[in-house]
Design an enzyme around this catalytic site. Structure first.
Site, PDB file in Angstrom:
ATOM      1  N   HIS A 299      57.507  38.725   2.546  1.00 25.41           N
ATOM      2  CA  HIS A 299      56.503  39.323   3.418  1.00 25.41           C
ATOM      3  C   HIS A 299      57.034  39.321   4.834  1.00 25.41           C
ATOM      4  CE1 HIS A 299      52.634  40.150   5.276  1.00 25.41           C
ATOM      5  NE2 HIS A 299      52.256  40.553   4.076  1.00 25.41           N
ATOM      6  N   ASP A 356      50.467  40.781  -3.877  1.00 27.99           N
ATOM      7  CA  ASP A 356      50.651  41.704  -4.995  1.00 27.99           C
ATOM      8  C   ASP A 356      51.152  41.028  -6.259  1.00 27.99           C
ATOM      9  OD1 ASP A 356      49.866  44.043  -3.707  1.00 27.99           O
ATOM     10  OD2 ASP A 356      51.756  44.080  -2.621  1.00 27.99           O
TER      11      ASP A 356
HETATM   12  N1  ACO Z   1      63.696  40.136  -3.334  1.00 27.77           N
HETATM   13  C1  ACO Z   1      64.944  39.794  -2.962  1.00 27.77           C
HETATM   14  N2  ACO Z   1      65.340  39.647  -1.677  1.00 27.77           N
HETATM   15  C2  ACO Z   1      64.411  39.853  -0.735  1.00 27.77           C
HETATM   16  C3  ACO Z   1      63.077  40.197  -1.050  1.00 27.77           C
HETATM   17  C4  ACO Z   1      62.736  40.337  -2.410  1.00 27.77           C
HETATM   18  N3  ACO Z   1      61.511  40.656  -2.765  1.00 27.77           N
HETATM   19  N4  ACO Z   1      62.379  40.341   0.102  1.00 27.77           N
HETATM   20  C5  ACO Z   1      63.237  40.099   1.104  1.00 27.77           C
HETATM   21  N5  ACO Z   1      64.461  39.801   0.604  1.00 27.77           N
HETATM   22  C6  ACO Z   1      65.657  39.423   1.361  1.00 27.77           C
HETATM   23  C7  ACO Z   1      66.228  40.599   2.139  1.00 27.77           C
HETATM   24  O1  ACO Z   1      67.163  41.315   1.355  1.00 27.77           O
HETATM   25  C8  ACO Z   1      66.849  39.901   3.317  1.00 27.77           C
HETATM   26  O2  ACO Z   1      68.052  39.309   2.862  1.00 27.77           O
HETATM   27  P1  ACO Z   1      69.304  39.142   3.876  1.00 27.77           P
HETATM   28  O3  ACO Z   1      68.811  38.289   5.003  1.00 27.77           O
HETATM   29  O4  ACO Z   1      70.356  38.497   3.055  1.00 27.77           O
HETATM   30  O5  ACO Z   1      69.664  40.530   4.312  1.00 27.77           O
HETATM   31  C9  ACO Z   1      65.885  38.752   3.604  1.00 27.77           C
HETATM   32  O6  ACO Z   1      65.247  38.474   2.358  1.00 27.77           O
HETATM   33  C10 ACO Z   1      64.854  39.054   4.663  1.00 27.77           C
HETATM   34  O7  ACO Z   1      64.072  40.139   4.254  1.00 27.77           O
HETATM   35  P2  ACO Z   1      63.663  41.341   5.172  1.00 27.77           P
HETATM   36  O8  ACO Z   1      64.210  42.601   4.593  1.00 27.77           O
HETATM   37  O9  ACO Z   1      63.948  41.054   6.615  1.00 27.77           O
HETATM   38  O10 ACO Z   1      62.116  41.345   5.007  1.00 27.77           O
HETATM   39  P3  ACO Z   1      61.164  42.443   5.617  1.00 27.77           P
HETATM   40  O11 ACO Z   1      60.198  41.715   6.478  1.00 27.77           O
HETATM   41  O12 ACO Z   1      61.889  43.564   6.250  1.00 27.77           O
HETATM   42  O13 ACO Z   1      60.473  43.030   4.319  1.00 27.77           O
HETATM   43  C11 ACO Z   1      59.108  43.202   2.437  1.00 27.77           C
HETATM   44  C12 ACO Z   1      59.324  42.512   3.791  1.00 27.77           C
HETATM   45  C13 ACO Z   1      59.174  44.719   2.587  1.00 27.77           C
HETATM   46  C14 ACO Z   1      57.712  42.839   1.941  1.00 27.77           C
HETATM   47  C15 ACO Z   1      60.201  42.701   1.453  1.00 27.77           C
HETATM   48  O14 ACO Z   1      60.096  41.297   1.311  1.00 27.77           O
HETATM   49  C16 ACO Z   1      60.108  43.378   0.094  1.00 27.77           C
HETATM   50  O15 ACO Z   1      60.636  44.475  -0.075  1.00 27.77           O
HETATM   51  N6  ACO Z   1      59.411  42.735  -0.906  1.00 27.77           N
HETATM   52  C17 ACO Z   1      59.217  43.337  -2.207  1.00 27.77           C
HETATM   53  C18 ACO Z   1      58.132  44.391  -2.133  1.00 27.77           C
HETATM   54  C19 ACO Z   1      56.756  43.786  -2.006  1.00 27.77           C
HETATM   55  O16 ACO Z   1      56.385  42.852  -2.692  1.00 27.77           O
HETATM   56  N7  ACO Z   1      55.958  44.367  -1.086  1.00 27.77           N
HETATM   57  C20 ACO Z   1      54.582  43.943  -0.848  1.00 27.77           C
HETATM   58  C21 ACO Z   1      54.425  43.322   0.501  1.00 27.77           C
HETATM   59  S1  ACO Z   1      52.794  42.700   0.729  1.00 27.77           S
HETATM   60  C22 ACO Z   1      51.873  44.044   1.056  1.00 27.77           C
HETATM   61  O17 ACO Z   1      52.312  45.063   1.528  1.00 27.77           O
HETATM   62  C23 ACO Z   1      50.465  43.942   0.815  1.00 27.77           C
END
Ligand code: ACO
Length: 422
Positions: A299, A356
């Site tokens: 998140h 979710d």
């Molecule tokens: N699985 C694997 N790796 C992940 C995940 C995941 N679900 N989420 C984040 N990471 C990793 C990223 O690749 C990044 O790795 P790095 O530092 O090695 O490059 C690190 O964790 C930090 O993540 P960010 O991309 O900076 O997180 P951001 O804040 O941009 O994205 C998001 C948040 C979009 C929710 C992301 O975690 C994601 O895509 N999750 C899966 C989709 C999801 O569940 N969305 C629902 C969100 S809640 C809602 O909208 C109600």
């Protein structure tokens, strides 16, 4: 509060520091460009406060979520969804009388203009319910022309969203639509409008009603997320609440936002079909050459357990037990969560289950089909979008939203005659 100091070359500029209710701090850069000629650069707005808001407080580090000062845990255990709508939009929990009027109006206005039903006939059966809902909400003012009564618009949006979602479902099945009943609660009415048929009357149990109430309350607001910021952005041009909310629905449809709950179930189902291959999916999520992400994990704001996921996990166990549903996907979800929470990749990045992760299992237990999960999210988020739209429009200092950019394209170049173009 001491001002912040910014040094650019030889010059130092003072920038005011603002403090929020919960002592969160913000450097006020609203005069930065005028004073210094510089803009800030913050792709994805991770460090940018776009407004002051009195609606929702989140502390992502401590896993806290409050609507209008009330803890989400208290609202989830003691309030109804219409009460939470009233609270978010009007900053007041309705008293007994207000609650009765509010409930009655929400039921009265859940009927939709009969001409609108024609629309549903013309969507192809493959249409995603989010596309249908966004289009139908945008179309509402055509059927209910401007009466300059924002309170009526608010009631209509809250009431008709529920009806539009249920009608879209009935039409997708080719079944007759079910009209609301005045003596039913908001959630019981919705479930009846979804699942009653001429052949089979539907009476939902208290457990089902409570589970849906919980889901809607937990989704009702989440401050400046992608769809809410979209609503505020569109509304800042003084577009109507209908146009703004319709844009919010479109923003919510993306798999990184509201679409994630559908993707979680699809991921759990794929794992089940592969014989419970949780390890494989964890490895894929960690592999930087694989675009796969563990859906329902991570998140932008929560770097601790999402409090909504905690409440949903508890409810999942209770609802499935009471309805005698043995869902293998719940077991897979728990296994996946346990494995991820022990894995250094997820621990170091503070990736926890988000709202979710468990919501899909609950929706499924209520009989909601997977492709409607995101629409359920939209129904829950409606009061939050409206509250933010209203807060913005009630603030005389709000300006049209218009971020800047850093241009990194071609410098000026001569325009080539057609003969010289390759
Ligand atoms: N699985 C694997 N790796 C992940 C995940 C995941 N679900 N989420 C984040 N990471 C990793 C990223 O690749 C990044 O790795 P790095 O530092 O090695 O490059 C690190 O964790 C930090 O993540 P960010 O991309 O900076 O997180 P951001 O804040 O941009 O994205 C998001 C948040 C979009 C929710 C992301 O975690 C994601 O895509 N999750 C899966 C989709 C999801 O569940 N969305 C629902 C969100 S809640 C809602 O909208 C109600």
């Amino acid at each position: 509060m001491q001002n912040a100091k910014l040094t650019l070359g030889e010059q130092t500029f003072e920038l005011p520091v603002l403090e929020g209710t919960e002592k969160e701090l913000a450097v006020d850069i609203s005069a930065l460009r005028t004073k210094t000629g510089h803009i800030t650069f913050d792709p994805g707005y991770g460090n940018t406060g776009s407004c002051k808001s009195e609606i929702t407080f989140i502390d992502g580090e401590r896993g806290i979520l409050r609507y209008r000062g009330y803890d989400i845990e208290d609202l989830a255990s003691q309030a109804t969804f219409p009460e939470v709508c009233h609270l978010l939009i009007y900053d007041k929990l309705p008293n007994r009388e207000e609650r009765a009027v509010w409930r009655k109006r929400l039921t009265q206005h859940s009927f939709v203009h009969e001409s609108m039903l024609n629309f549903f006939e013309h969507f192809p059966p493959t249409a995603h319910p989010m596309d249908v809902l966004s289009a139908m909400i945008a179309a509402l003012p055509a059927f209910y022309p401007d009466e300059n009564d924002i309170h009526l618009d608010i009631i209509r949006l809250l009431a008709k969203t529920k009806a539009l979602v249920a009608i879209a479902y009935k039409k997708s099945l080719g079944e007759p639509i079910v009209y609301p009943k005045t003596d039913h609660s908001y959630t019981a009415n919705f479930l009846r409008m979804m699942f009653a048929s001429p052949a089979e009357p539907y009476v939902c149990s208290k457990t089902q009603e409570d589970a849906l109430t919980l889901l809607l309350i937990l989704h009702a607001d989440h401050e400046q997320n992608c769809s809410t910021s979209t609503v505020r952005m569109v509304g800042s041009s003084h577009a109507s609440v209908y146009a703004s909310v319709s844009a919010g629905i479109s923003a919510l449809s993306g798999p990184l936002h509201g679409g994630a709950n559908q993707e979680v179930l699809e991921m759990l189902e794929a794992i089940r079909q592969e014989g419970g291959a949780t390890k494989k999916y964890i490895a894929r999520a960690k592999d930087k050459n694989d675009p796969f992400k563990l859906m329902g994990f991570g998140h932008r704001v929560y770097k601790n357990f999402d409090p909504r996921a905690k409440l949903l996990k508890k409810s999942c166990d209770a609802v499935l037990a009471e309805l005698h549903i043995d869902d293998p996907l719940l077991e897979i979800a728990k296994e996946l969560e346990e494995a991820a929470l022990k894995d250094s990749y997820f621990v170091e990045r503070k990736l926890f289950p988000n709202v979710d992760f468990y919501s899909g299992i609950l929706y499924r237990a209520l009989g909601i089909p997977t492709n409607m999960f995101t629409v359920m999210f939209a129904m829950g988020r409606m009061p939050g979008w409206i509250a933010h739209w209203k807060e913005m429009r009630d603030n005389p200092q709000e300006r049209i939203h218009r971020p800047r950019q850093l241009y990194v394209g071609n410098p000026q170049r001569p325009f080539p005659p057609i003969a010289e173009r390759k």
